[in-house]
Design a protein around this motif. Structure first.
Motif, short mmCIF file in Angstrom:
data_model
loop_
_atom_site.label_atom_id
_atom_site.label_comp_id
_atom_site.label_asym_id
_atom_site.label_seq_id
_atom_site.Cartn_x
_atom_site.Cartn_y
_atom_site.Cartn_z
N LEU A 180 44.77 -105.33 -36.56
CA LEU A 180 44.52 -104.06 -37.25
C LEU A 180 43.07 -103.61 -37.05
O LEU A 180 42.81 -102.42 -36.80
CB LEU A 180 44.82 -104.20 -38.74
CG LEU A 180 46.29 -104.43 -39.11
CD1 LEU A 180 46.42 -104.76 -40.59
CD2 LEU A 180 47.12 -103.20 -38.78
N ARG A 181 42.13 -104.55 -37.11
CA ARG A 181 40.73 -104.20 -36.88
C ARG A 181 40.52 -103.75 -35.44
O ARG A 181 39.76 -102.82 -35.17
CB ARG A 181 39.82 -105.38 -37.24
CG ARG A 181 38.34 -105.01 -37.29
CD ARG A 181 37.52 -106.14 -37.87
NE ARG A 181 37.89 -106.44 -39.24
CZ ARG A 181 37.49 -105.75 -40.30
NH1 ARG A 181 36.70 -104.70 -40.14
NH2 ARG A 181 37.86 -106.10 -41.51
N ARG A 182 41.21 -104.41 -34.51
CA ARG A 182 41.12 -104.01 -33.10
C ARG A 182 41.65 -102.59 -32.92
O ARG A 182 41.10 -101.79 -32.15
CB ARG A 182 41.89 -105.01 -32.24
CG ARG A 182 41.80 -104.77 -30.74
CD ARG A 182 42.48 -105.92 -29.98
NE ARG A 182 41.82 -107.18 -30.25
CZ ARG A 182 42.42 -108.22 -30.86
NH1 ARG A 182 43.69 -108.15 -31.23
NH2 ARG A 182 41.75 -109.33 -31.09
N ALA A 183 42.74 -102.28 -33.59
CA ALA A 183 43.31 -100.94 -33.50
C ALA A 183 42.33 -99.90 -34.01
O ALA A 183 42.19 -98.81 -33.43
CB ALA A 183 44.63 -100.87 -34.27
N VAL A 184 41.65 -100.20 -35.10
CA VAL A 184 40.69 -99.26 -35.66
C VAL A 184 39.49 -99.09 -34.74
O VAL A 184 39.01 -97.97 -34.50
CB VAL A 184 40.24 -99.73 -37.06
CG1 VAL A 184 39.04 -98.94 -37.54
CG2 VAL A 184 41.39 -99.61 -38.07
N ARG A 185 38.97 -100.20 -34.22
CA ARG A 185 37.75 -100.14 -33.42
C ARG A 185 37.97 -99.60 -32.01
O ARG A 185 37.10 -98.93 -31.46
CB ARG A 185 37.13 -101.55 -33.33
CG ARG A 185 36.53 -102.05 -34.63
CD ARG A 185 35.98 -103.46 -34.46
NE ARG A 185 35.28 -103.91 -35.66
CZ ARG A 185 34.79 -105.13 -35.83
NH1 ARG A 185 34.91 -106.03 -34.85
NH2 ARG A 185 34.15 -105.46 -36.94
N HIS A 186 39.11 -99.89 -31.43
CA HIS A 186 39.31 -99.58 -30.02
C HIS A 186 40.50 -98.68 -29.73
O HIS A 186 40.64 -98.20 -28.61
CB HIS A 186 39.50 -100.88 -29.22
CG HIS A 186 38.35 -101.82 -29.31
ND1 HIS A 186 37.18 -101.63 -28.63
CD2 HIS A 186 38.21 -103.00 -29.99
CE1 HIS A 186 36.35 -102.64 -28.88
NE2 HIS A 186 36.95 -103.47 -29.70
N GLY A 187 41.40 -98.48 -30.69
CA GLY A 187 42.67 -97.86 -30.39
C GLY A 187 42.82 -96.43 -30.87
O GLY A 187 42.11 -95.97 -31.77
N ASP A 188 43.77 -95.76 -30.25
CA ASP A 188 44.20 -94.44 -30.71
C ASP A 188 45.43 -94.56 -31.61
O ASP A 188 45.73 -93.62 -32.36
CB ASP A 188 44.54 -93.56 -29.51
CG ASP A 188 43.33 -93.36 -28.61
OD1 ASP A 188 42.41 -92.62 -29.02
OD2 ASP A 188 43.29 -93.94 -27.51
N ALA A 189 46.15 -95.69 -31.51
CA ALA A 189 47.34 -95.90 -32.32
C ALA A 189 47.53 -97.38 -32.58
O ALA A 189 47.14 -98.23 -31.77
CB ALA A 189 48.58 -95.31 -31.64
N TRP A 190 48.16 -97.68 -33.71
CA TRP A 190 48.59 -99.03 -34.03
C TRP A 190 50.05 -99.14 -33.64
O TRP A 190 50.87 -98.30 -34.01
CB TRP A 190 48.41 -99.29 -35.53
CG TRP A 190 48.89 -100.63 -35.99
CD1 TRP A 190 48.72 -101.82 -35.37
CD2 TRP A 190 49.64 -100.91 -37.19
NE1 TRP A 190 49.31 -102.84 -36.09
CE2 TRP A 190 49.87 -102.31 -37.21
CE3 TRP A 190 50.12 -100.12 -38.23
CZ2 TRP A 190 50.58 -102.91 -38.24
CZ3 TRP A 190 50.81 -100.72 -39.26
CH2 TRP A 190 51.03 -102.11 -39.27
N HIS A 191 50.38 -100.20 -32.86
CA HIS A 191 51.69 -100.31 -32.22
C HIS A 191 52.35 -101.65 -32.58
O HIS A 191 52.47 -102.54 -31.74
CB HIS A 191 51.50 -100.18 -30.71
CG HIS A 191 52.76 -100.19 -29.90
ND1 HIS A 191 53.83 -99.36 -30.18
CD2 HIS A 191 53.10 -100.92 -28.81
CE1 HIS A 191 54.78 -99.59 -29.28
NE2 HIS A 191 54.37 -100.53 -28.45
N PRO A 192 52.79 -101.82 -33.83
CA PRO A 192 53.39 -103.09 -34.25
C PRO A 192 54.85 -103.20 -33.84
O PRO A 192 55.53 -102.21 -33.53
CB PRO A 192 53.24 -103.06 -35.77
CG PRO A 192 53.34 -101.59 -36.09
CD PRO A 192 52.68 -100.87 -34.95
#
Length: 301
Positions: A180-192
């Protein structure tokens, strides 16, 4: 909310004709995007879930880019530690150009320790490697030349072009706090993947919002991958995964995902083990049943 199809690019039934059929079905039916998986070394551990042969995501997407016109194409997910980040950056930028700016890059750390061992990559450091590689890849998409001095790779003044036509959206997989932290820092979307609706509602999305607030960053979009399973009788709500159960249960999941703000939903017809593989026509019938609700009869929903 846009819907997509997971292309099965592994197993004895996968070949160029099935890969192309998946992509064309998705495009012609009106889905917004199609994605494929990534494994490099199919060890016995990997083969327990994803049987060989396994078509490479980058070469496959480059080929499909020339055989499709409108649909977005992506990875669900590229395992970043398996390749040098400059190679990943170059390959993905090329595919984005070949496709006219239609690439989505899903990323993750994967789970197979034996696959990491076969590739000579430290399994215990896979999260840290992923974060560093993400930094390199996303900078290489924006600059003709970059330098990088990190824990895992170092180089000076390296030409990384051609740049992508569109900087590809990054979708970060995983459901751990680190993901989740990686998604916030580096991502445009969270893909679970493979989660229950109550996890998304009660834990996952609230945690994503808290981390974004802590980091002072925007909340990434929500783009779950649903393992589709259609049953005649209702499944227990306390244990079933989102996207599984009767058509009524799946419809309620899609309605709730829309209420939760999902921007994209990827439908995955694979049931997680080689013995459960079905003929492609059966997977298409399952997708069609769900698509009638999600997309409407003409695919424009």
């Amino acid at each position: 909310m846009r819907f997509g199809v997971n292309i099965i690019n592994f197993g004895t039934g996968a070949d160029p004709s099935t890969l192309l059929r998946w992509a064309r079905y998705a495009e012609e039916r009106g889905f917004g995007f199609a994605m494929i998986s990534d494994h490099v070394a199919v060890t016995p551990e990997v083969a327990g879930q994803y049987e060989a042969p396994f078509y490479d995501p980058f070469t496959t997407l480059a080929w499909l880019a020339g055989r499709t016109e409108r649909i977005e194409l992506g990875t669900t997910v590229t395992v970043l530690p398996f390749r040098h980040p400059l190679l990943t950056a170059r390959a993905t930028a090329n595919i984005d150009r070949f496709s006219g700016g239609r690439l989505i890059v899903g990323v993750g750390v994967s789970w197979s320790e034996s696959e990491y061992r076969a590739l000579g990559v430290d399994y215990r450091r896979r999260g840290a490697i992923t974060d560093e590689h993400l930094d390199v890849v996303t900078r290489a998409w924006r600059h003709e030349k970059i330098s990088h001095h990190g824990e895992f790779v170092s180089f000076d003044d390296v030409a990384t072009g051609p740049l992508p036509l569109r900087v590809p959206p990054v979708w970060v997989g995983g459901a751990s706090r680190a993901a989740l932290r990686r998604a916030v820092r580096h991502g445009d979307a969270w893909h679970p993947l493979n989660q229950r609706m109550d996890f998304y509602r009660v834990r996952g999305l609230p945690a994503l919002r808290r981390i974004a607030e802590e980091e002072g960053r925007p909340v990434p979009e929500f783009a779950p991958r649903l393992p589709l399973l259609l049953t005649d009788s209702p499944l227990e709500e306390e244990t079933r995964l989102a996207g599984q159960g009767t058509l009524g249960q799946i419809r309620r999941d899609l309605d709730e995902l829309a209420e939760l703000g999902a921007a994209h939903v990827l439908f995955d017809t694979y049931r997680g083990e080689p013995a459960s593989m079905r003929p492609q026509q059966e997977d298409e019938r399952l997708l069609e049943t769900v698509a009638e609700y999600a997309l409407g009869p003409t695919g424009d929903g």
